[in-house]
Design a protein around this motif. Sequence first.
Motif, PDB file in Angstrom:
ATOM      1  N   ALA A  22      35.149  62.487  80.474  1.00  0.00           N
ATOM      2  CA  ALA A  22      34.806  61.075  80.649  1.00  0.00           C
ATOM      3  C   ALA A  22      36.009  60.141  80.541  1.00  0.00           C
ATOM      4  N   CYS A  23      37.089  60.596  79.971  1.00  0.00           N
ATOM      5  CA  CYS A  23      38.246  59.743  79.702  1.00  0.00           C
ATOM      6  C   CYS A  23      38.876  59.222  80.995  1.00  0.00           C
ATOM      7  N   PRO A  24      38.925  57.890  81.181  1.00  0.00           N
ATOM      8  CA  PRO A  24      39.532  57.340  82.398  1.00  0.00           C
ATOM      9  C   PRO A  24      41.049  57.558  82.463  1.00  0.00           C
ATOM     10  N   ILE A  25      41.708  57.628  81.325  1.00  0.00           N
ATOM     11  CA  ILE A  25      43.150  57.917  81.313  1.00  0.00           C
ATOM     12  C   ILE A  25      43.391  59.322  81.850  1.00  0.00           C
ATOM     13  N   ASN A  26      42.620  60.284  81.352  1.00  0.00           N
ATOM     14  CA  ASN A  26      42.757  61.659  81.834  1.00  0.00           C
ATOM     15  C   ASN A  26      42.447  61.749  83.325  1.00  0.00           C
ATOM     16  N   ALA A  27      41.426  61.038  83.791  1.00  0.00           N
ATOM     17  CA  ALA A  27      41.057  61.063  85.211  1.00  0.00           C
ATOM     18  C   ALA A  27      42.187  60.516  86.080  1.00  0.00           C
ATOM     19  N   LEU A  28      42.785  59.425  85.650  1.00  0.00           N
ATOM     20  CA  LEU A  28      43.891  58.830  86.403  1.00  0.00           C
ATOM     21  C   LEU A  28      45.088  59.776  86.445  1.00  0.00           C
ATOM     22  N   LEU A  29      45.417  60.349  85.303  1.00  0.00           N
ATOM     23  CA  LEU A  29      46.546  61.279  85.243  1.00  0.00           C
ATOM     24  C   LEU A  29      46.286  62.526  86.089  1.00  0.00           C
ATOM     25  N   LEU A  30      45.051  63.007  86.079  1.00  0.00           N
ATOM     26  CA  LEU A  30      44.693  64.172  86.890  1.00  0.00           C
ATOM     27  C   LEU A  30      44.860  63.851  88.368  1.00  0.00           C
ATOM     28  N   LYS A  31      44.409  62.672  88.781  1.00  0.00           N
ATOM     29  CA  LYS A  31      44.526  62.245  90.176  1.00  0.00           C
ATOM     30  C   LYS A  31      45.996  62.167  90.595  1.00  0.00           C
ATOM     31  N   GLN A  32      46.865  61.759  89.674  1.00  0.00           N
ATOM     32  CA  GLN A  32      48.293  61.644  89.950  1.00  0.00           C
ATOM     33  C   GLN A  32      49.033  62.962  89.714  1.00  0.00           C
ATOM     34  N   ASN A  33      48.291  64.011  89.367  1.00  0.00           N
ATOM     35  CA  ASN A  33      48.862  65.324  89.056  1.00  0.00           C
ATOM     36  C   ASN A  33      49.861  65.247  87.897  1.00  0.00           C
ATOM     37  N   LYS A  34      49.546  64.404  86.896  1.00  0.00           N
ATOM     38  CA  LYS A  34      50.416  64.230  85.737  1.00  0.00           C
ATOM     39  C   LYS A  34      49.704  64.518  84.416  1.00  0.00           C
ATOM     40  N   LEU A  35      48.530  65.136  84.483  1.00  0.00           N
ATOM     41  CA  LEU A  35      47.764  65.412  83.268  1.00  0.00           C
ATOM     42  C   LEU A  35      48.316  66.652  82.571  1.00  0.00           C
ATOM     43  N   THR A  36      48.858  66.432  81.387  1.00  0.00           N
ATOM     44  CA  THR A  36      49.360  67.522  80.552  1.00  0.00           C
ATOM     45  C   THR A  36      48.922  67.234  79.117  1.00  0.00           C
ATOM     46  N   GLU A  37      49.138  68.179  78.243  1.00  0.00           N
ATOM     47  CA  GLU A  37      48.824  67.959  76.831  1.00  0.00           C
ATOM     48  C   GLU A  37      49.593  66.769  76.267  1.00  0.00           C
ATOM     49  N   SER A  38      50.811  66.575  76.723  1.00  0.00           N
ATOM     50  CA  SER A  38      51.634  65.493  76.168  1.00  0.00           C
ATOM     51  C   SER A  38      51.301  64.118  76.757  1.00  0.00           C
ATOM     52  N   THR A  39      50.629  64.060  77.910  1.00  0.00           N
ATOM     53  CA  THR A  39      50.292  62.759  78.505  1.00  0.00           C
ATOM     54  C   THR A  39      48.831  62.381  78.307  1.00  0.00           C
ATOM     55  N   ALA A  40      47.971  63.333  78.049  1.00  0.00           N
ATOM     56  CA  ALA A  40      46.529  63.101  77.965  1.00  0.00           C
ATOM     57  C   ALA A  40      46.144  62.236  76.766  1.00  0.00           C
ATOM     58  N   ALA A  41      45.046  61.519  76.908  1.00  0.00           N
ATOM     59  CA  ALA A  41      44.476  60.797  75.774  1.00  0.00           C
ATOM     60  C   ALA A  41      43.736  61.776  74.864  1.00  0.00           C
ATOM     61  N   ILE A  42      43.082  62.733  75.486  1.00  0.00           N
ATOM     62  CA  ILE A  42      42.366  63.801  74.779  1.00  0.00           C
ATOM     63  C   ILE A  42      42.672  65.104  75.506  1.00  0.00           C
ATOM     64  N   TYR A  43      42.920  66.162  74.757  1.00  0.00           N
ATOM     65  CA  TYR A  43      43.092  67.463  75.385  1.00  0.00           C
ATOM     66  C   TYR A  43      42.265  68.495  74.628  1.00  0.00           C
ATOM     67  N   ILE A  44      41.991  69.587  75.294  1.00  0.00           N
ATOM     68  CA  ILE A  44      41.180  70.645  74.714  1.00  0.00           C
ATOM     69  C   ILE A  44      42.085  71.824  74.376  1.00  0.00           C
ATOM     70  N   GLN A  45      41.945  72.290  73.141  1.00  0.00           N
ATOM     71  CA  GLN A  45      42.719  73.445  72.692  1.00  0.00           C
ATOM     72  C   GLN A  45      41.843  74.278  71.770  1.00  0.00           C
ATOM     73  N   ASN A  46      41.809  75.559  72.013  1.00  0.00           N
ATOM     74  CA  ASN A  46      40.981  76.478  71.221  1.00  0.00           C
ATOM     75  C   ASN A  46      39.522  76.024  71.162  1.00  0.00           C
ATOM     76  N   GLY A  47      39.024  75.477  72.270  1.00  0.00           N
ATOM     77  CA  GLY A  47      37.629  75.096  72.365  1.00  0.00           C
ATOM     78  C   GLY A  47      37.240  73.799  71.663  1.00  0.00           C
ATOM     79  N   LYS A  48      38.219  73.025  71.239  1.00  0.00           N
ATOM     80  CA  LYS A  48      37.935  71.760  70.533  1.00  0.00           C
ATOM     81  C   LYS A  48      38.783  70.641  71.127  1.00  0.00           C
ATOM     82  N   ALA A  49      38.269  69.422  71.024  1.00  0.00           N
ATOM     83  CA  ALA A  49      39.017  68.242  71.477  1.00  0.00           C
ATOM     84  C   ALA A  49      40.091  67.894  70.452  1.00  0.00           C
ATOM     85  N   HIS A  50      41.232  67.453  70.954  1.00  0.00           N
ATOM     86  CA  HIS A  50      42.347  67.045  70.100  1.00  0.00           C
ATOM     87  C   HIS A  50      42.891  65.707  70.571  1.00  0.00           C
ATOM     88  N   GLU A  51      43.474  64.968  69.650  1.00  0.00           N
ATOM     89  CA  GLU A  51      44.036  63.663  69.943  1.00  0.00           C
ATOM     90  C   GLU A  51      45.320  63.796  70.747  1.00  0.00           C
TER      91      GLU A  51
END
Length: 76
Positions: A22-51
């Motif tokens: 649902a995160c609009p920041i993640n959606a924008l970054l994904l569209k720009q092909n720039k979504l990574t753990e270091s740029t995301a607002a929220i990322y998933i690791q080991n099955g859990k959301a992380h800041e």
Amino acid sequence: MKTYRLLINQSLCDGCNNCYRACPINALLLKQNKLTESTAAIYIQNGKAHEGQGCDGCGVCFQTCHKKAITIQMIG
């Protein structure tokens, strides 16, 4: 400029990924092909959301979390 930080309670998070999708920041970054753990607002690791570092405080993740595991803190 206001800065925000996500706080995710790992013991409440069930890994549904609703916040991540649902995160609009993640959606924008994904569209720009720039979504990574270091740029995301929220990322998933080991099955859990992380800041990530990209939070703008919009609150969409907070609203979509059915477990109420997310809080948003203004830090500046």
